[in-house]
Design a protein around this motif. Structure first.
Motif, PDB file in Angstrom:
ATOM      1  N   GLY A   1       0.822  -1.198   0.000  1.00 25.14           N
ATOM      2  CA  GLY A   1       0.000   0.000   0.000  1.00 25.14           C
ATOM      3  C   GLY A   1       0.855   1.246   0.000  1.00 25.14           C
ATOM      4  N   ALA A   2       0.297   2.349   0.473  1.00 26.54           N
ATOM      5  CA  ALA A   2       1.030   3.614   0.531  1.00 26.54           C
ATOM      6  C   ALA A   2       2.227   3.470   1.479  1.00 26.54           C
ATOM      7  CB  ALA A   2       0.101   4.719   1.014  1.00 26.54           C
ATOM      8  N   PRO A   3       3.372   4.086   1.128  1.00 26.31           N
ATOM      9  CA  PRO A   3       4.593   3.859   1.919  1.00 26.31           C
ATOM     10  C   PRO A   3       4.641   4.671   3.209  1.00 26.31           C
ATOM     11  CG  PRO A   3       5.062   5.319   0.080  1.00 26.31           C
ATOM     12  CD  PRO A   3       3.636   4.874  -0.084  1.00 26.31           C
TER      13      PRO A   3
ATOM     14  N   VAL B   1       5.091  10.014   0.675  1.00 24.48           N
ATOM     15  CA  VAL B   1       5.504   9.162   1.784  1.00 24.48           C
ATOM     16  C   VAL B   1       5.034   9.748   3.117  1.00 24.48           C
ATOM     17  CG1 VAL B   1       7.490   8.134   2.965  1.00 24.48           C
ATOM     18  CG2 VAL B   1       7.546   8.478   0.485  1.00 24.48           C
ATOM     19  N   THR B   2       4.599   8.877   4.006  1.00 29.20           N
ATOM     20  CA  THR B   2       4.420   9.250   5.414  1.00 29.20           C
ATOM     21  C   THR B   2       5.713   8.905   6.136  1.00 29.20           C
ATOM     22  OG1 THR B   2       2.045   8.785   5.353  1.00 29.20           O
ATOM     23  CG2 THR B   2       3.093   8.874   7.519  1.00 29.20           C
TER      24      THR B   2
ATOM     25  N   GLY C   1       4.584  13.231   1.935  1.00 29.24           N
ATOM     26  CA  GLY C   1       3.157  13.484   1.887  1.00 29.24           C
ATOM     27  C   GLY C   1       2.623  13.951   3.218  1.00 29.24           C
ATOM     28  N   ARG C   2       3.204  13.423   4.296  1.00 30.51           N
ATOM     29  CA  ARG C   2       2.815  13.784   5.647  1.00 30.51           C
ATOM     30  C   ARG C   2       3.918  13.304   6.593  1.00 30.51           C
ATOM     31  NH1 ARG C   2       1.026  10.238   3.037  1.00 30.51           N
ATOM     32  NH2 ARG C   2      -0.279  11.685   1.857  1.00 30.51           N
ATOM     33  N   VAL C   3       3.970  13.900   7.779  1.00 30.31           N
ATOM     34  CA  VAL C   3       5.036  13.607   8.739  1.00 30.31           C
ATOM     35  C   VAL C   3       4.431  13.432  10.124  1.00 30.31           C
ATOM     36  CG1 VAL C   3       7.025  14.609   9.957  1.00 30.31           C
ATOM     37  CG2 VAL C   3       6.884  14.780   7.461  1.00 30.31           C
TER      38      VAL C   3
ATOM     39  N   LEU D   1      -6.681  10.607   7.298  1.00 30.87           N
ATOM     40  CA  LEU D   1      -7.251  11.961   7.292  1.00 30.87           C
ATOM     41  C   LEU D   1      -6.590  12.843   6.252  1.00 30.87           C
ATOM     42  CD1 LEU D   1      -9.197  13.966   8.736  1.00 30.87           C
ATOM     43  CD2 LEU D   1      -7.303  14.480  10.289  1.00 30.87           C
ATOM     44  N   HIS D   2      -5.301  12.589   6.003  1.00 30.97           N
ATOM     45  CA  HIS D   2      -4.527  13.468   5.114  1.00 30.97           C
ATOM     46  C   HIS D   2      -4.098  12.758   3.829  1.00 30.97           C
ATOM     47  CE1 HIS D   2      -4.254  16.956   7.767  1.00 30.97           C
ATOM     48  NE2 HIS D   2      -4.216  16.079   8.751  1.00 30.97           N
ATOM     49  N   GLY D   3      -5.006  12.017   3.247  1.00 28.32           N
ATOM     50  CA  GLY D   3      -4.825  11.706   1.844  1.00 28.32           C
ATOM     51  C   GLY D   3      -4.443  10.318   1.430  1.00 28.32           C
ATOM     52  N   THR D   4      -4.222   9.345   2.362  1.00 27.29           N
ATOM     53  CA  THR D   4      -3.972   7.982   1.917  1.00 27.29           C
ATOM     54  C   THR D   4      -5.074   7.096   2.479  1.00 27.29           C
ATOM     55  OG1 THR D   4      -2.565   7.342   3.776  1.00 27.29           O
ATOM     56  CG2 THR D   4      -1.493   8.354   1.885  1.00 27.29           C
ATOM     57  N   PRO D   5      -5.444   6.035   1.765  1.00 26.35           N
ATOM     58  CA  PRO D   5      -6.601   5.235   2.168  1.00 26.35           C
ATOM     59  C   PRO D   5      -6.342   4.430   3.431  1.00 26.35           C
ATOM     60  CG  PRO D   5      -5.475   4.262   0.278  1.00 26.35           C
ATOM     61  CD  PRO D   5      -4.846   5.596   0.510  1.00 26.35           C
TER      62      PRO D   5
END
Length: 288
Positions: free
Chosen positions: A28-30, A98-99, A122-124, A284-288
């Protein structure tokens, strides 16, 4: 090298500064994890399974901060250099949106990354971290000066072979509310005890660990567009709540969440609550 099977299989990757080892599990999203000083990817062993099961690709490198097993004699191991190493890692694996989840010293490195090479972020999540004047924080600020003395690292680390000392403020007592299991403490402490090359890497980082790096990053916080979660230990003995509130005020898109019954090592003391906060924030901030 980190040892926990919960992190997934280990592999190595060649970066401009040298090779590093990392573990990977999930799809999934990293989500990429940045640990702090004198720990390695094992710090995240109780956090990663929950995040991977929620549908994320969890990547946990051993960064060259004293508990790694592959020396990096050619790398720039200043705080800015390590931040660039993180950015190079994201580039090498072609990770996007990336988170990044950081704890302790890894948070200082991530703040530098956010203001120096943020394009793949993408978020931290900053989970109880060094910042501003508090890098390195008291009482650990003296390590930077001690590291300037040739041969100083080995006698500094040698007493940590004594299990009882590992639970005191000289060991993990100020950062972990609960005892670090012996096998995990060995994973953290044995590399620098056994390898002169690892001690040299650690010494190079410590010699350069000064708060002008975090203050320089803070000067650019107003330009940060990345959403940031500040997951903070309410009983933190190193980083008081005022640090988190200052970060929340200076970062344009920051959310503060306090986590009870934990010291700085949230991944050790409250892994379930930290994982829950990370998953909620990423959704909340953009990844499923």
């Amino acid at each position: 090298m980190a040892t926990s099977a919960a992190l997934g299989p280990a592999t190595e990757v060649e970066l401009p500064g040298g090779r590093i080892s990392y573990h990977e599990t999930g799809e999934g999203a990293p989500v990429v994890f940045v640990h702090g000083l004198l720990v390695n990817a094992d710090l995240w062993r109780k956090v990663v399974p929950a995040i991977a099961s929620a549908g994320y690709r969890c990547i946990t490198p051993d960064w060259p901060l004293g508990s790694h097993t592959i020396p990096m004699p050619g790398a720039d191991l200043t705080p800015a250099g390590v931040a660039d190493l993180v950015a190079d890692f994201l580039d090498r694996l072609d990770l996007r949106d990336v988170t990044v989840v950081a704890n302790d010293t890894g948070g200082a490195i991530t703040q530098i990354l956010m203001t120096r090479r943020p394009s793949r972020l993408g978020r931290v999540v900053l989970a109880s971290v060094d910042s501003y004047e508090g890098f390195l924080p008291q009482p650990f600020a003296a390590l930077g000066w001690i590291a300037r003395i040739p041969g100083s690292i080995r006698p500094l680390i040698a007493p940590m072979r004594i299990r009882a000392l590992q639970r005191t403020p000289l060991g993990f007592g100020l950062v972990a509310k609960r005892p670090v299991p012996p096998e995990i403490a060995d994973s953290y402490l044995l590399p620098s005890r056994r390898s002169g090359a690892i001690r040299k890497d650690l010494r190079r980082f410590l010699k350069s660990a000064r708060n002008h790096y975090t203050l320089a990053a803070a000067a650019h916080f107003a330009e940060v567009k990345t959403p940031v979660l500040l997951a903070w230990a309410s009983e933190d003995k190193i980083f008081p709540r005022s640090y988190a509130e200052r970060l929340a005020g200076d970062l344009p898109d920051a959310t503060l969440r306090m986590i009870d019954d934990s010291y700085t090592f949230l991944p050790e003391d409250q892994p379930e609550l930290l994982a829950e906060a990370i998953v909620e924030f990423t959704r909340l901030h953009g990844t499923p």
